[in-house]
Design a protein around this motif. Sequence first.
Motif, PDB file in Angstrom:
ATOM      1  N   ASN A   8       0.851  -1.192   0.000  1.00 22.85           N
ATOM      2  CA  ASN A   8       0.000   0.000   0.000  1.00 22.85           C
ATOM      3  C   ASN A   8       0.883   1.237   0.000  1.00 22.85           C
ATOM      4  O   ASN A   8       1.799   1.338   0.828  1.00 22.85           O
ATOM      5  CB  ASN A   8      -0.898   0.017   1.247  1.00 22.85           C
ATOM      6  N   GLU A  34     -11.006   6.281  -4.477  1.00 23.67           N
ATOM      7  CA  GLU A  34      -9.911   6.477  -3.542  1.00 23.67           C
ATOM      8  C   GLU A  34      -8.922   5.329  -3.539  1.00 23.67           C
ATOM      9  O   GLU A  34      -8.155   5.165  -2.607  1.00 23.67           O
ATOM     10  CB  GLU A  34     -10.460   6.691  -2.131  1.00 23.67           C
ATOM     11  N   GLN A  35      -8.920   4.516  -4.586  1.00 25.15           N
ATOM     12  CA  GLN A  35      -8.005   3.385  -4.591  1.00 25.15           C
ATOM     13  C   GLN A  35      -7.711   2.950  -6.025  1.00 25.15           C
ATOM     14  O   GLN A  35      -8.611   2.781  -6.827  1.00 25.15           O
ATOM     15  CB  GLN A  35      -8.625   2.221  -3.816  1.00 25.15           C
ATOM     16  N   PHE A  48      -3.290   4.762  -2.549  1.00 19.16           N
ATOM     17  CA  PHE A  48      -4.344   5.468  -1.824  1.00 19.16           C
ATOM     18  C   PHE A  48      -3.976   6.935  -1.664  1.00 19.16           C
ATOM     19  O   PHE A  48      -2.800   7.260  -1.463  1.00 19.16           O
ATOM     20  CB  PHE A  48      -4.506   4.886  -0.407  1.00 19.16           C
ATOM     21  N   SER A  51      -4.566  11.109   2.620  1.00 21.11           N
ATOM     22  CA  SER A  51      -5.506  11.166   3.753  1.00 21.11           C
ATOM     23  C   SER A  51      -6.062   9.784   4.096  1.00 21.11           C
ATOM     24  O   SER A  51      -6.180   9.427   5.269  1.00 21.11           O
ATOM     25  CB  SER A  51      -6.642  12.145   3.463  1.00 21.11           C
ATOM     26  N   THR A  52      -6.375   8.986   3.091  1.00 19.80           N
ATOM     27  CA  THR A  52      -6.887   7.638   3.321  1.00 19.80           C
ATOM     28  C   THR A  52      -5.788   6.753   3.914  1.00 19.80           C
ATOM     29  O   THR A  52      -6.025   5.997   4.863  1.00 19.80           O
ATOM     30  CB  THR A  52      -7.396   7.021   2.004  1.00 19.80           C
ATOM     31  N   GLN A  55      -5.279   7.353   7.536  1.00 26.34           N
ATOM     32  CA  GLN A  55      -6.320   6.734   8.356  1.00 26.34           C
ATOM     33  C   GLN A  55      -5.979   5.265   8.638  1.00 26.34           C
ATOM     34  O   GLN A  55      -6.196   4.774   9.745  1.00 26.34           O
ATOM     35  CB  GLN A  55      -7.683   6.820   7.670  1.00 26.34           C
ATOM     36  N   PHE A  56      -5.461   4.568   7.630  1.00 27.90           N
ATOM     37  CA  PHE A  56      -5.102   3.161   7.795  1.00 27.90           C
ATOM     38  C   PHE A  56      -3.945   2.987   8.777  1.00 27.90           C
ATOM     39  O   PHE A  56      -3.974   2.112   9.638  1.00 27.90           O
ATOM     40  CB  PHE A  56      -4.679   2.520   6.468  1.00 27.90           C
TER      41      PHE A  56
END
Length: 132
Positions: A8, A34-35, A48, A51-52, A55-56
């Motif tokens: 990722n 978003e992916q 990603f 921002s996403t 979050q992860f």
Amino acid sequence: MTKQIWVNLPVKDINQSKEFYTKLGFTVQTHDQEQLILRDFSSVVMLFPVSTFKQFTRHEITDTNQATEVLLSIDAESREEVDSLAEKAATAGGTIFATPSEIGGWMYGCGFTDLDGHRWNVLFRDMSKMPG
């Protein structure tokens, strides 16, 4: 035991990343807005928005202008494929940090950064010349 590894990566602009990797010749699958998933690997690379990704991970993102968080390596089938990927990466807006060259008499490779500064290594290994 796990059967697959998913890498990722955070990206600043998902559309620019899609264009960049498409220019390199990779199959880009848009999972949602978003992916992005790069499908031409035996492992999956997922992109990603920052921002996403934050979050992860629940952690700050490495500033790729200041440090390297990982070196992602691609196994090339030939020296010509190494040269081709280096040329495509530069033309698509990436930066070559290691020009295509021979390494140790049995490998040939190059290194480039994508639009977000992630470092990629492209390597062809001639196993018949590998030191024993």
